[in-house]
Write a protein that holds these residues in place. Structure first.
Motif, PDB file in Angstrom:
ATOM      1  N   LYS A 147       0.814  -1.214   0.000  1.00 35.75           N
ATOM      2  CA  LYS A 147       0.000   0.000   0.000  1.00 35.75           C
ATOM      3  C   LYS A 147       0.847   1.262   0.000  1.00 35.75           C
ATOM      4  O   LYS A 147       0.306   2.360  -0.008  1.00 35.75           O
ATOM      5  CB  LYS A 147      -0.821   0.030   1.302  1.00 35.75           C
ATOM      6  CG  LYS A 147      -2.190  -0.618   1.207  1.00 35.75           C
ATOM      7  CD  LYS A 147      -2.929  -0.269   2.491  1.00 35.75           C
ATOM      8  CE  LYS A 147      -4.274  -0.945   2.575  1.00 35.75           C
ATOM      9  NZ  LYS A 147      -4.911  -0.650   3.875  1.00 35.75           N
TER      10      LYS A 147
ATOM     11  N   PRO B  92       5.138   7.007  -1.667  1.00 36.64           N
ATOM     12  CA  PRO B  92       6.451   7.555  -1.287  1.00 36.64           C
ATOM     13  C   PRO B  92       7.586   6.733  -1.899  1.00 36.64           C
ATOM     14  O   PRO B  92       7.538   5.508  -1.897  1.00 36.64           O
ATOM     15  CB  PRO B  92       6.460   7.459   0.243  1.00 36.64           C
ATOM     16  CG  PRO B  92       5.360   6.552   0.623  1.00 36.64           C
ATOM     17  CD  PRO B  92       4.370   6.560  -0.490  1.00 36.64           C
TER      18      PRO B  92
ATOM     19  N   ASN C 204      12.437   9.396  -0.567  1.00 38.80           N
ATOM     20  CA  ASN C 204      11.617  10.275   0.273  1.00 38.80           C
ATOM     21  C   ASN C 204      11.934  10.000   1.732  1.00 38.80           C
ATOM     22  O   ASN C 204      11.928  10.902   2.565  1.00 38.80           O
ATOM     23  CB  ASN C 204      10.125  10.035   0.050  1.00 38.80           C
ATOM     24  CG  ASN C 204       9.612  10.666  -1.227  1.00 38.80           C
ATOM     25  OD1 ASN C 204       8.684  10.172  -1.842  1.00 38.80           O
ATOM     26  ND2 ASN C 204      10.216  11.765  -1.643  1.00 38.80           N
TER      27      ASN C 204
ATOM     28  N   GLY D  94      12.334   5.935  11.524  1.00 35.34           N
ATOM     29  CA  GLY D  94      11.040   5.309  11.310  1.00 35.34           C
ATOM     30  C   GLY D  94       9.901   6.027  12.000  1.00 35.34           C
ATOM     31  O   GLY D  94       8.785   5.554  11.986  1.00 35.34           O
TER      32      GLY D  94
ATOM     33  N   CYS E 102       4.604  12.898   6.746  1.00 39.76           N
ATOM     34  CA  CYS E 102       3.427  12.742   5.888  1.00 39.76           C
ATOM     35  C   CYS E 102       2.157  12.407   6.670  1.00 39.76           C
ATOM     36  O   CYS E 102       1.072  12.740   6.215  1.00 39.76           O
ATOM     37  CB  CYS E 102       3.673  11.645   4.858  1.00 39.76           C
ATOM     38  SG  CYS E 102       4.980  12.027   3.681  1.00 39.76           S
TER      39      CYS E 102
ATOM     40  N   LEU F  15      -5.399  11.226   2.712  1.00 40.18           N
ATOM     41  CA  LEU F  15      -4.186  10.605   3.259  1.00 40.18           C
ATOM     42  C   LEU F  15      -4.417  10.319   4.737  1.00 40.18           C
ATOM     43  O   LEU F  15      -4.576  11.233   5.534  1.00 40.18           O
ATOM     44  CB  LEU F  15      -2.987  11.544   3.075  1.00 40.18           C
ATOM     45  CG  LEU F  15      -1.654  11.052   3.662  1.00 40.18           C
ATOM     46  CD1 LEU F  15      -1.261   9.708   3.087  1.00 40.18           C
ATOM     47  CD2 LEU F  15      -0.559  12.066   3.409  1.00 40.18           C
TER      48      LEU F  15
ATOM     49  N   THR G 209       7.824   1.823  13.422  1.00 41.11           N
ATOM     50  CA  THR G 209       8.257   0.542  12.860  1.00 41.11           C
ATOM     51  C   THR G 209       8.246  -0.586  13.901  1.00 41.11           C
ATOM     52  O   THR G 209       8.530  -1.731  13.554  1.00 41.11           O
ATOM     53  CB  THR G 209       9.666   0.681  12.246  1.00 41.11           C
ATOM     54  OG1 THR G 209      10.500   1.370  13.180  1.00 41.11           O
ATOM     55  CG2 THR G 209       9.615   1.444  10.946  1.00 41.11           C
TER      56      THR G 209
ATOM     57  N   PRO H 221       7.779  -0.529   7.289  1.00 43.76           N
ATOM     58  CA  PRO H 221       7.763   0.772   6.604  1.00 43.76           C
ATOM     59  C   PRO H 221       7.553   0.647   5.098  1.00 43.76           C
ATOM     60  O   PRO H 221       7.089   1.583   4.460  1.00 43.76           O
ATOM     61  CB  PRO H 221       9.151   1.346   6.903  1.00 43.76           C
ATOM     62  CG  PRO H 221      10.009   0.153   7.188  1.00 43.76           C
ATOM     63  CD  PRO H 221       9.107  -0.856   7.834  1.00 43.76           C
TER      64      PRO H 221
ATOM     65  N   THR I 122       3.596  -1.026   5.015  1.00 42.10           N
ATOM     66  CA  THR I 122       2.702  -0.495   6.058  1.00 42.10           C
ATOM     67  C   THR I 122       2.018  -1.608   6.867  1.00 42.10           C
ATOM     68  O   THR I 122       1.368  -1.332   7.863  1.00 42.10           O
ATOM     69  CB  THR I 122       1.603   0.478   5.548  1.00 42.10           C
ATOM     70  OG1 THR I 122       0.518  -0.258   4.976  1.00 42.10           O
ATOM     71  CG2 THR I 122       2.132   1.514   4.596  1.00 42.10           C
TER      72      THR I 122
HETATM   73  C1  HEC Z   1       6.397  10.858   1.638  1.00 38.79           C
HETATM   74  C2  HEC Z   1       5.148  10.643   2.355  1.00 38.79           C
HETATM   75  C3  HEC Z   1       4.989   9.418   3.224  1.00 38.79           C
HETATM   76  C4  HEC Z   1       5.830   8.972   4.220  1.00 38.79           C
HETATM   77  C5  HEC Z   1       7.176   9.560   4.620  1.00 38.79           C
HETATM   78  C6  HEC Z   1       5.192   7.868   4.849  1.00 38.79           C
HETATM   79  N1  HEC Z   1       3.984   7.618   4.237  1.00 38.79           N
HETATM   80 FE1  HEC Z   1       2.632   6.204   4.759  1.00 38.79          FE
HETATM   81  N2  HEC Z   1       1.493   6.676   3.149  1.00 38.79           N
HETATM   82  C7  HEC Z   1       1.737   7.719   2.280  1.00 38.79           C
HETATM   83  C8  HEC Z   1       0.718   7.719   1.242  1.00 38.79           C
HETATM   84  C9  HEC Z   1       0.637   8.701   0.086  1.00 38.79           C
HETATM   85  C10 HEC Z   1      -0.147   6.648   1.545  1.00 38.79           C
HETATM   86  C11 HEC Z   1      -1.408   6.227   0.780  1.00 38.79           C
HETATM   87  C12 HEC Z   1      -1.154   4.976   0.028  1.00 38.79           C
HETATM   88  C13 HEC Z   1      -0.411   5.228  -1.255  1.00 38.79           C
HETATM   89  O1  HEC Z   1      -0.962   5.940  -2.108  1.00 38.79           O
HETATM   90  O2  HEC Z   1       0.696   4.714  -1.409  1.00 38.79           O
HETATM   91  C14 HEC Z   1       0.365   6.015   2.751  1.00 38.79           C
HETATM   92  C15 HEC Z   1      -0.237   4.941   3.392  1.00 38.79           C
HETATM   93  C16 HEC Z   1       0.106   4.484   4.668  1.00 38.79           C
HETATM   94  C17 HEC Z   1      -0.623   3.527   5.468  1.00 38.79           C
HETATM   95  C18 HEC Z   1      -1.876   2.791   5.006  1.00 38.79           C
HETATM   96  C19 HEC Z   1      -3.098   3.520   5.306  1.00 38.79           C
HETATM   97  C20 HEC Z   1      -4.254   2.683   4.795  1.00 38.79           C
HETATM   98  O3  HEC Z   1      -4.713   2.980   3.711  1.00 38.79           O
HETATM   99  O4  HEC Z   1      -4.603   1.753   5.521  1.00 38.79           O
HETATM  100  C21 HEC Z   1       0.031   3.342   6.645  1.00 38.79           C
HETATM  101  C22 HEC Z   1      -0.351   2.429   7.808  1.00 38.79           C
HETATM  102  C23 HEC Z   1       1.216   4.174   6.579  1.00 38.79           C
HETATM  103  N3  HEC Z   1       1.237   4.854   5.383  1.00 38.79           N
HETATM  104  C24 HEC Z   1       2.174   4.225   7.576  1.00 38.79           C
HETATM  105  C25 HEC Z   1       3.408   4.865   7.411  1.00 38.79           C
HETATM  106  C26 HEC Z   1       4.543   4.657   8.284  1.00 38.79           C
HETATM  107  C27 HEC Z   1       4.573   3.745   9.491  1.00 38.79           C
HETATM  108  C28 HEC Z   1       5.543   5.465   7.798  1.00 38.79           C
HETATM  109  C29 HEC Z   1       6.970   5.592   8.294  1.00 38.79           C
HETATM  110  C30 HEC Z   1       7.780   4.379   8.242  1.00 38.79           C
HETATM  111  C31 HEC Z   1       5.018   6.190   6.638  1.00 38.79           C
HETATM  112  N4  HEC Z   1       3.734   5.774   6.417  1.00 38.79           N
HETATM  113  C32 HEC Z   1       5.718   7.156   5.913  1.00 38.79           C
HETATM  114  C33 HEC Z   1       2.752   8.635   2.367  1.00 38.79           C
HETATM  115  C34 HEC Z   1       3.834   8.547   3.233  1.00 38.79           C
END
Ligand code: HEC
Ligand code: HEC
Ligand code: HEC
Ligand code: HEC
Length: 173
Positions: A75, A79, A83, A119, A126, A137, A161, A166, A169
């Motif tokens: 998912k 990123p 990033n 982490g 974001c 988001l 984490t 990471p 997710t």
């Molecule tokens: C640069 C921006 C960015 C960073 C940094 C980032 N994320 Fe995300 N995350 C996103 C986006 C955008 C989505 C929506 C899914 C997609 O389009 O890939 C997402 C989706 C998720 C989801 C799923 C939500 C769902 O739909 O159930 C989780 C849980 C999550 N991120 C956790 C984390 C964790 C833990 C970290 C750090 C290790 C992290 N993210 C770092 C941008 C980011």
């Protein structure tokens, strides 16, 4: 006209200051300043000649196929690697020279070529809920509450984490 000589002195002084200013200015202002606007025109060329420090995911996928596949299938494929990990140029250069197998110590010598990931900070860039962040988001308002709500124990050392992979997710079992 008793005071004329005061004016002469004053204007002579001003003239000297002005000439000095123009002379210094001619020395220090670059030749191409102002040809394209209020900046040094050759700065654009110099910036364009610099080697890009961000390489894109393709630069990582050969060596980190497993992480890359998990990331691509999960998912979290919006990123990009850099990033979270920072610019990859130095790391890729170090790792690509000769054979990594021949220099097993290399990663120990150069681990900081990439941003050390905690982490948590990376995630909150974001995912911390703010007023202007798009609601699509998914974000969390409060790290402590989120951790406790999801069955964890929150301490100063808690990390996202601890529970989330990471790259995908997915919550670890
Ligand atoms: C640069 C921006 C960015 C960073 C940094 C980032 N994320 Fe995300 N995350 C996103 C986006 C955008 C989505 C929506 C899914 C997609 O389009 O890939 C997402 C989706 C998720 C989801 C799923 C939500 C769902 O739909 O159930 C989780 C849980 C999550 N991120 C956790 C984390 C964790 C833990 C970290 C750090 C290790 C992290 N993210 C770092 C941008 C980011
Ligand atoms: C030429 C091969 C190669 C390329 C290309 C490469 N890496 Fe690596 N990387 C390695 C090796 C070898 C290690 C050390 C062993 C490991 O952890 O898998 C490593 C380790 C890492 C680590 C762990 C660092 C640490 O301190 O524990 C991260 C994060 C990482 N690479 C990210 C990236 C990213 C992001 C890219 C793309 C910009 C990339 N790598 C490109 C070979 C490469
Ligand atoms: C959302 C942020 C995020 C993204 C995007 C991301 N990483 Fe990571 N990566 C992390 C974090 C955080 C850790 C540390 C994991 C830990 O401590 O459990 C990590 C660990 C690693 C490691 C060392 C440990 C391992 O799992 O092998 C490598 C190698 C790595 N990442 C490569 C990559 C590559 C290649 C990409 C792109 C395909 C990528 N990462 C994308 C956050 C990210
Ligand atoms: C104690 C374990 C735990 C910790 C620590 C944790 N999470 Fe979660 N998180 C979860 C669980 C469980 C879910 C629900 C997952 C699902 O339904 O797939 C979740 C869901 C999410 C979601 C999706 C939105 C939601 O509320 O369902 C985001 C975004 C997220 N976490 C981000 C983070 C970030 C960022 C951190 C670190 C600041 C973090 N999480 C720390 C367990 C945890």
């Amino acid at each position: 006209m008793r005071h004329a000589k005061h004016f002469v002195r004053l204007f002579a002084l001003l003239a000297v200051v002005l000439i000095a200013f123009l002379a210094v200015r001619a020395q220090v202002v670059p030749k191409d300043f102002g040809t394209l606007g209020r900046f040094r025109a050759s700065a654009i060329k110099e910036a364009a000649m610099r080697e890009p420090r961000h390489l894109g995911n393709e630069a990582c996928s050969d060596c980190h196929a497993k992480v890359n596949d998990a990331w691509a299938a999960g998912k979290h494929h919006t990123p990009q690697c850099e990033n979270c990990h920072g610019p990859g140029l130095l790391h890729v250069k170090v790792m690509s020279e000769d054979s990594v197998a021949a220099y097993p110590d290399r990663i120990k010598a150069f681990p900081k070529a990439l941003r050390p990931t905690t982490g948590t900070q990376e995630c909150l860039w974001c995912h911390l809920k703010t007023f202007e962040r798009p609601s699509a988001l998914k974000s969390i308002k409060n790290v402590e509450r989120h951790t406790i709500e999801k069955g964890g124990t929150f301490t100063a050392a808690s990390k996202c984490t601890d529970c989330h992979n990471p790259h995908t997710t997915v919550v670890k079992q």
